[in-house]
Design a protein around this motif. Structure first.
Motif, short mmCIF file in Angstrom:
data_model
loop_
_atom_site.label_atom_id
_atom_site.label_comp_id
_atom_site.label_asym_id
_atom_site.label_seq_id
_atom_site.Cartn_x
_atom_site.Cartn_y
_atom_site.Cartn_z
N ALA A 8 -6.60 6.71 42.34
CA ALA A 8 -6.55 5.68 44.03
C ALA A 8 -4.99 5.49 44.95
N TRP A 9 -4.18 5.20 43.58
CA TRP A 9 -3.05 4.70 43.90
C TRP A 9 -2.85 6.34 44.65
N ALA A 10 -2.63 6.92 43.14
CA ALA A 10 -2.07 8.79 43.68
C ALA A 10 -2.35 9.02 44.70
N ASP A 11 -3.61 9.08 45.46
CA ASP A 11 -3.52 9.26 46.52
C ASP A 11 -3.40 8.33 48.30
N THR A 12 -2.88 7.33 47.44
CA THR A 12 -2.14 5.96 48.10
C THR A 12 -0.74 6.44 48.59
N VAL A 13 0.02 6.88 47.71
CA VAL A 13 1.12 7.53 47.05
C VAL A 13 1.85 8.36 48.03
N GLY A 14 0.42 9.75 48.10
CA GLY A 14 0.74 10.66 48.36
C GLY A 14 0.90 10.41 49.97
N SER A 15 -0.46 9.59 50.72
CA SER A 15 -0.26 10.05 51.62
C SER A 15 1.33 9.14 52.37
N ALA A 16 1.94 8.07 51.79
CA ALA A 16 3.14 7.45 51.94
C ALA A 16 4.24 8.54 52.21
N LEU A 17 4.01 9.51 51.45
CA LEU A 17 5.35 10.04 51.05
C LEU A 17 5.52 11.44 52.18
N ALA A 18 4.53 11.64 52.73
CA ALA A 18 4.12 12.77 53.36
C ALA A 18 5.08 11.92 54.93
N ALA A 19 5.77 11.48 55.01
CA ALA A 19 6.38 10.90 56.59
C ALA A 19 7.77 10.98 55.66
N VAL A 20 8.28 11.44 54.07
CA VAL A 20 9.92 11.54 53.76
C VAL A 20 10.21 12.59 53.93
N ALA A 21 10.92 13.10 53.81
CA ALA A 21 11.35 14.44 53.75
C ALA A 21 11.19 14.83 52.41
N PRO A 22 10.99 16.25 51.58
CA PRO A 22 10.42 17.00 51.16
C PRO A 22 10.70 16.75 49.00
N VAL A 23 10.55 16.68 48.15
CA VAL A 23 11.30 16.60 46.88
C VAL A 23 12.12 18.02 47.18
N ALA A 24 11.93 19.20 47.38
CA ALA A 24 12.92 20.36 47.33
C ALA A 24 14.40 19.95 48.02
N GLU A 25 13.94 19.03 49.01
CA GLU A 25 15.42 18.94 49.62
C GLU A 25 16.68 18.20 49.72
N ALA A 26 15.30 16.99 48.90
CA ALA A 26 16.37 15.80 47.92
C ALA A 26 17.11 15.98 46.72
N GLU A 27 16.06 17.53 46.15
CA GLU A 27 17.07 18.29 44.94
C GLU A 27 17.96 18.72 45.35
N ALA A 28 17.59 19.54 46.43
CA ALA A 28 18.90 20.70 47.15
C ALA A 28 20.24 19.21 47.41
N ALA A 29 20.47 18.12 47.83
CA ALA A 29 20.80 17.18 48.11
C ALA A 29 21.46 16.57 47.10
N LEU A 30 20.70 16.39 45.76
CA LEU A 30 21.27 15.73 44.83
C LEU A 30 22.65 16.88 44.10
N ALA A 31 21.70 17.52 44.07
CA ALA A 31 22.75 19.37 43.48
C ALA A 31 24.12 19.37 44.22
N ARG A 32 24.46 19.17 45.02
CA ARG A 32 25.61 19.43 46.12
C ARG A 32 26.24 17.74 45.46
N ALA A 33 25.30 16.98 45.23
CA ALA A 33 26.45 15.47 45.21
C ALA A 33 26.56 15.66 43.67
N CYS A 34 26.17 16.13 43.12
CA CYS A 34 26.68 16.95 41.85
C CYS A 34 27.82 18.02 41.49
N ALA A 35 27.82 18.86 42.41
CA ALA A 35 28.52 19.76 42.48
C ALA A 35 30.10 19.80 41.57
N GLY A 36 31.04 18.95 41.39
CA GLY A 36 32.06 18.15 40.62
C GLY A 36 31.88 18.08 39.37
N ASP A 37 30.79 17.55 38.71
CA ASP A 37 30.04 17.70 37.04
C ASP A 37 29.36 18.93 36.60
#
Length: 266
Positions: A102-131
């Motif tokens: 039930a908590w997993a369903d609640t979390v899934g609904s909340a995450l629909a309001a933000v950018a998807p994980v794939a976009e975050a992965e790309a942003a994190l990769a850019r931040a780590c470009a110098g490492d």
């Protein structure tokens, strides 16, 4: 009055050897509370182990962590098994060690309001470009993080990551060598509030050291933070938050003493 104790683990209660330092001359060795691939990687002092066992035997203690459930399962603290735990920064609620659907369903609904994980992965990769040695990981469907060489991650890259996060609904936290990118709707406090609701707790005590603990400390009726970590570095506090001066593994001892003192007064 029903008391619920919610505590962060890494660098609040448990410590790597590098963060713990060495015991004082004549002092017993640290107590190992986590192994990985046969290596001891997390520790508490003997006094902290004793205090935790006494605390968990008297009041309900909820471990609250950004670790995945599998990473959390490696931690073996003394005393009874926690009936509830919060993993993945609030993304997973565990009852008797099992994820709550039930908590997993609640979390899934909340995450629909933000950018998807794939976009975050790309942003994190850019931040780590110098490492080039950075190791990036994703907790599927929830958040991502990287283990980095801190000098190689420039202030400009961090600022750019924070700017992306503000627009995308994601927050940034740098804890030691771990750089976290976590949705703003994924919070420890929301999961702890659900535990309090289900258990009927009327008072929540909390502890944490990092920016990812801020919402938990804000939510609690009373809270405490160590003298180290992101919050201490920023001088962060609130009227209901006790700011300890102790750092490292000694802070873990004092956090546990504070919990027992406060709970005993209620």
């Amino acid at each position: 009055m029903s008391v619920l104790i919610a505590t962060d683990l890494d660098r609040t209660l448990v410590y790597s050897l590098a963060a713990a330092g060495e015991p004082l001359p004549g002092e017993p060795p640290w107590v190992v509370v986590e192994h990985l691939d046969g290596r001891a990687i997390s520790h508490v002092s003997v006094l902290a182990a004793q205090r935790y066992e006494a605390l968990a035997s008297t009041w309900p203690v909820v471990p609250v962590t950004t670790r995945t459930p599998a990473q959390l399962a490696r931690i073996k603290l003394p005393g009874p098994l926690a009936p509830w735990a919060v993993a993945a920064n609030g993304g997973v609620l565990l009852e008797a060690g099992e994820p709550d659907p039930a908590w997993a369903d609640t979390v899934g609904s909340a995450l629909a309001a933000v950018a998807p994980v794939a976009e975050a992965e790309a942003a994190l990769a850019r931040a780590c470009a110098g490492d080039p040695g950075a190791r990036r990981y994703t907790v599927p469907g929830l958040f991502c993080y990287a283990v980095v060489d801190r000098p190689a991650v420039t202030a400009e890259h961090l600022d750019a990551l924070r700017t992306w996060g503000l627009a995308a609904g994601w927050g940034v936290s740098l804890q030691g060598r771990k750089l976290y990118l976590v949705p703003s709707v994924l919070t420890k406090s929301a999961a702890v509030a659900e535990v309090a609701r289900r258990t009927g707790a009327t008072t929540v005590l909390a502890a944490g050291d990092s920016l990812l603990d801020t919402d938990l400390l804000e939510f609690a009726d009373l809270a405490v933070r160590p003298g180290h970590g992101e919050l201490a570095d920023r001088g962060w506090t609130r009227p209901h938050v006790t700011a300890l001066t102790a750092t490292g593994i000694r802070a873990g001892e004092e956090v546990l003493a504070w919990f027992a003192e406060q709970a005993g007064r209620l």
